[in-house]
Design a protein around this motif. Structure first.
Motif, PDB file in Angstrom:
ATOM      1  N   VAL A  11      -9.428   5.408 -40.455  1.00  0.00           N
ATOM      2  CA  VAL A  11      -9.298   4.356 -39.716  1.00  0.00           C
ATOM      3  C   VAL A  11      -9.168   3.035 -40.236  1.00  0.00           C
ATOM      4  O   VAL A  11      -9.189   2.736 -41.418  1.00  0.00           O
ATOM      5  CB  VAL A  11     -10.632   3.945 -38.780  1.00  0.00           C
ATOM      6  CG1 VAL A  11     -10.918   5.293 -37.891  1.00  0.00           C
ATOM      7  CG2 VAL A  11     -11.766   3.755 -39.497  1.00  0.00           C
ATOM      8  N   LEU A  12      -8.179   2.009 -39.535  1.00  0.00           N
ATOM      9  CA  LEU A  12      -7.663   0.919 -40.128  1.00  0.00           C
ATOM     10  C   LEU A  12      -8.433  -0.064 -38.934  1.00  0.00           C
ATOM     11  O   LEU A  12      -8.258  -0.047 -38.089  1.00  0.00           O
ATOM     12  CB  LEU A  12      -6.090   0.660 -39.890  1.00  0.00           C
ATOM     13  CG  LEU A  12      -5.823  -0.655 -40.395  1.00  0.00           C
ATOM     14  CD1 LEU A  12      -6.168  -0.963 -42.074  1.00  0.00           C
ATOM     15  CD2 LEU A  12      -4.266  -0.710 -40.346  1.00  0.00           C
ATOM     16  N   LEU A  13      -9.608  -0.770 -39.669  1.00  0.00           N
ATOM     17  CA  LEU A  13     -10.177  -1.807 -39.023  1.00  0.00           C
ATOM     18  C   LEU A  13      -9.397  -3.309 -39.097  1.00  0.00           C
ATOM     19  O   LEU A  13      -8.979  -3.626 -40.103  1.00  0.00           O
ATOM     20  CB  LEU A  13     -11.400  -2.148 -39.539  1.00  0.00           C
ATOM     21  CG  LEU A  13     -12.444  -0.741 -39.758  1.00  0.00           C
ATOM     22  CD1 LEU A  13     -13.561  -1.239 -40.527  1.00  0.00           C
ATOM     23  CD2 LEU A  13     -12.652  -0.363 -38.327  1.00  0.00           C
ATOM     24  N   PHE A  14      -8.919  -3.787 -38.065  1.00  0.00           N
ATOM     25  CA  PHE A  14      -8.458  -5.189 -37.874  1.00  0.00           C
ATOM     26  C   PHE A  14      -8.806  -6.110 -36.896  1.00  0.00           C
ATOM     27  O   PHE A  14      -9.540  -5.715 -35.794  1.00  0.00           O
ATOM     28  CB  PHE A  14      -6.759  -4.788 -37.693  1.00  0.00           C
ATOM     29  CG  PHE A  14      -6.463  -4.196 -36.435  1.00  0.00           C
ATOM     30  CD1 PHE A  14      -5.787  -5.203 -35.589  1.00  0.00           C
ATOM     31  CD2 PHE A  14      -6.801  -3.188 -35.939  1.00  0.00           C
ATOM     32  CE1 PHE A  14      -5.617  -4.712 -34.319  1.00  0.00           C
ATOM     33  CE2 PHE A  14      -6.636  -2.705 -34.399  1.00  0.00           C
ATOM     34  CZ  PHE A  14      -5.804  -3.624 -33.742  1.00  0.00           C
ATOM     35  N   ALA A  29      -0.136   1.847 -39.369  1.00  0.00           N
ATOM     36  CA  ALA A  29      -0.476   3.013 -38.601  1.00  0.00           C
ATOM     37  C   ALA A  29       1.086   3.682 -38.516  1.00  0.00           C
ATOM     38  O   ALA A  29       0.987   4.959 -38.496  1.00  0.00           O
ATOM     39  CB  ALA A  29      -0.713   2.553 -37.329  1.00  0.00           C
ATOM     40  N   ALA A  30       2.141   2.881 -38.520  1.00  0.00           N
ATOM     41  CA  ALA A  30       3.460   3.296 -38.096  1.00  0.00           C
ATOM     42  C   ALA A  30       3.914   4.314 -39.684  1.00  0.00           C
ATOM     43  O   ALA A  30       4.428   5.345 -39.428  1.00  0.00           O
ATOM     44  CB  ALA A  30       4.597   2.446 -37.883  1.00  0.00           C
ATOM     45  N   LEU A  31       3.632   3.828 -40.521  1.00  0.00           N
ATOM     46  CA  LEU A  31       3.912   4.158 -41.946  1.00  0.00           C
ATOM     47  C   LEU A  31       3.107   5.464 -42.242  1.00  0.00           C
ATOM     48  O   LEU A  31       3.449   6.560 -42.806  1.00  0.00           O
ATOM     49  CB  LEU A  31       3.806   3.225 -43.069  1.00  0.00           C
ATOM     50  CG  LEU A  31       4.849   2.247 -43.288  1.00  0.00           C
ATOM     51  CD1 LEU A  31       4.380   1.273 -44.371  1.00  0.00           C
ATOM     52  CD2 LEU A  31       6.069   2.724 -43.585  1.00  0.00           C
ATOM     53  N   SER A  32       1.890   5.639 -41.587  1.00  0.00           N
ATOM     54  CA  SER A  32       1.142   6.873 -41.634  1.00  0.00           C
ATOM     55  C   SER A  32       1.537   8.120 -40.862  1.00  0.00           C
ATOM     56  O   SER A  32       0.747   9.038 -40.776  1.00  0.00           O
ATOM     57  CB  SER A  32      -0.305   6.345 -41.456  1.00  0.00           C
ATOM     58  OG  SER A  32      -0.645   6.225 -40.216  1.00  0.00           O
ATOM     59  N   PHE A  33       2.641   7.784 -39.791  1.00  0.00           N
ATOM     60  CA  PHE A  33       3.017   8.840 -39.174  1.00  0.00           C
ATOM     61  C   PHE A  33       1.914   9.239 -38.160  1.00  0.00           C
ATOM     62  O   PHE A  33       1.672  10.288 -37.540  1.00  0.00           O
ATOM     63  CB  PHE A  33       3.466   9.997 -39.803  1.00  0.00           C
ATOM     64  CG  PHE A  33       4.493   9.842 -40.707  1.00  0.00           C
ATOM     65  CD1 PHE A  33       5.950   9.399 -40.246  1.00  0.00           C
ATOM     66  CD2 PHE A  33       4.537   9.955 -42.182  1.00  0.00           C
ATOM     67  CE1 PHE A  33       6.815   9.288 -41.379  1.00  0.00           C
ATOM     68  CE2 PHE A  33       5.362   9.584 -42.977  1.00  0.00           C
ATOM     69  CZ  PHE A  33       6.477   9.332 -42.635  1.00  0.00           C
ATOM     70  N   GLY A  34       0.992   8.032 -37.796  1.00  0.00           N
ATOM     71  CA  GLY A  34      -0.101   8.299 -36.872  1.00  0.00           C
ATOM     72  C   GLY A  34      -1.305   8.712 -37.370  1.00  0.00           C
ATOM     73  O   GLY A  34      -2.128   9.233 -36.360  1.00  0.00           O
ATOM     74  N   VAL A  35      -1.477   9.165 -38.538  1.00  0.00           N
ATOM     75  CA  VAL A  35      -2.313   9.649 -38.979  1.00  0.00           C
ATOM     76  C   VAL A  35      -3.901   8.726 -39.055  1.00  0.00           C
ATOM     77  O   VAL A  35      -4.905   9.171 -38.742  1.00  0.00           O
ATOM     78  CB  VAL A  35      -2.335  10.101 -40.357  1.00  0.00           C
ATOM     79  CG1 VAL A  35      -3.804  10.582 -41.122  1.00  0.00           C
ATOM     80  CG2 VAL A  35      -1.342  11.422 -40.742  1.00  0.00           C
ATOM     81  N   VAL A  36      -3.368   7.412 -39.306  1.00  0.00           N
ATOM     82  CA  VAL A  36      -4.422   6.384 -39.244  1.00  0.00           C
ATOM     83  C   VAL A  36      -4.492   5.951 -37.924  1.00  0.00           C
ATOM     84  O   VAL A  36      -3.694   5.545 -37.332  1.00  0.00           O
ATOM     85  CB  VAL A  36      -4.001   5.238 -40.299  1.00  0.00           C
ATOM     86  CG1 VAL A  36      -4.964   4.055 -40.178  1.00  0.00           C
ATOM     87  CG2 VAL A  36      -3.843   5.704 -41.793  1.00  0.00           C
ATOM     88  N   ALA A  37      -5.590   5.819 -37.518  1.00  0.00           N
ATOM     89  CA  ALA A  37      -6.463   4.993 -36.169  1.00  0.00           C
ATOM     90  C   ALA A  37      -6.533   3.782 -36.221  1.00  0.00           C
ATOM     91  O   ALA A  37      -7.265   3.352 -37.150  1.00  0.00           O
ATOM     92  CB  ALA A  37      -7.336   5.849 -35.443  1.00  0.00           C
ATOM     93  N   ARG A  38      -6.057   2.876 -35.321  1.00  0.00           N
ATOM     94  CA  ARG A  38      -6.274   1.488 -35.443  1.00  0.00           C
ATOM     95  C   ARG A  38      -7.546   1.140 -34.543  1.00  0.00           C
ATOM     96  O   ARG A  38      -7.609   1.381 -33.543  1.00  0.00           O
ATOM     97  CB  ARG A  38      -5.175   0.649 -34.879  1.00  0.00           C
ATOM     98  CG  ARG A  38      -3.737   0.765 -35.909  1.00  0.00           C
ATOM     99  CD  ARG A  38      -2.629   0.268 -35.102  1.00  0.00           C
ATOM    100  NE  ARG A  38      -2.701  -1.388 -34.775  1.00  0.00           N
ATOM    101  CZ  ARG A  38      -2.574  -1.841 -33.693  1.00  0.00           C
ATOM    102  NH1 ARG A  38      -2.197  -1.222 -32.723  1.00  0.00           N
ATOM    103  NH2 ARG A  38      -2.805  -3.270 -33.562  1.00  0.00           N
ATOM    104  N   VAL A  39      -8.587   0.372 -35.209  1.00  0.00           N
ATOM    105  CA  VAL A  39      -9.546   0.239 -34.529  1.00  0.00           C
ATOM    106  C   VAL A  39      -9.845  -1.330 -34.653  1.00  0.00           C
ATOM    107  O   VAL A  39     -10.006  -1.943 -35.680  1.00  0.00           O
ATOM    108  CB  VAL A  39     -10.910   0.908 -35.111  1.00  0.00           C
ATOM    109  CG1 VAL A  39     -12.192   0.482 -34.616  1.00  0.00           C
ATOM    110  CG2 VAL A  39     -10.662   2.338 -35.165  1.00  0.00           C
ATOM    111  N   PRO A  40      -9.961  -1.988 -33.372  1.00  0.00           N
ATOM    112  CA  PRO A  40     -10.285  -3.581 -33.556  1.00  0.00           C
ATOM    113  C   PRO A  40     -11.657  -3.971 -34.084  1.00  0.00           C
ATOM    114  O   PRO A  40     -12.599  -3.108 -33.983  1.00  0.00           O
ATOM    115  CB  PRO A  40     -10.109  -4.134 -32.117  1.00  0.00           C
ATOM    116  CG  PRO A  40      -9.721  -2.841 -31.383  1.00  0.00           C
ATOM    117  CD  PRO A  40      -9.677  -1.491 -32.250  1.00  0.00           C
TER     118      PRO A  40
END
Length: 105
Positions: A11-14, A29-40
């Motif tokens: 996950v990527l917290l932002f 997230a785009a560079l990870s080909f959707g592997v990384v989930a974005r979490v606010p």
């Protein structure tokens, strides 16, 4: 029983209120080909993480299991995260294809 080597998605917290943070998170997230989930940051999971790691508060943070990268270092960590994710997926698929030794044919 699920394989314990297969963990949840990285996950990527932002911070939604920070335009550069939103851009960085979208790019990662785009560079990870959707592997990384974005979490606010306004989610309970993000609040819990920043409560345990106050020095990283306000920075975009990439969390993959026990590995944590913050700020611009998330781009350096992305290849490692992708390789680790691919390895875990391959092991899980191999475990599914392996015949059960206790089953008689």
């Amino acid at each position: 029983m699920p394989d314990p080597s297969v963990r949840a998605r990285p996950v990527l917290l932002f911070n939604r209120g920070c335009p550069p943070c939103v851009t960085i998170s979208r790019l990662a997230a785009a560079l990870s080909f959707g592997v990384v989930a974005r979490v606010p940051l306004d989610t309970a999971a993000a609040r819990d993480f920043y409560r345990r790691h106050p020095a990283l508060e306000g920075m975009p943070v990439l969390v993959d299991g026990e590995n944590v990268s913050a700020g611009k270092a998330i781009f350096v960590a992305l290849p490692r995260v992708l390789l680790a994710h691919g390895y875990r997926r391959a092991r899980a698929l191999a475990a599914l294809r392996r015949p059960d030794p206790s089953r008689k044919t």
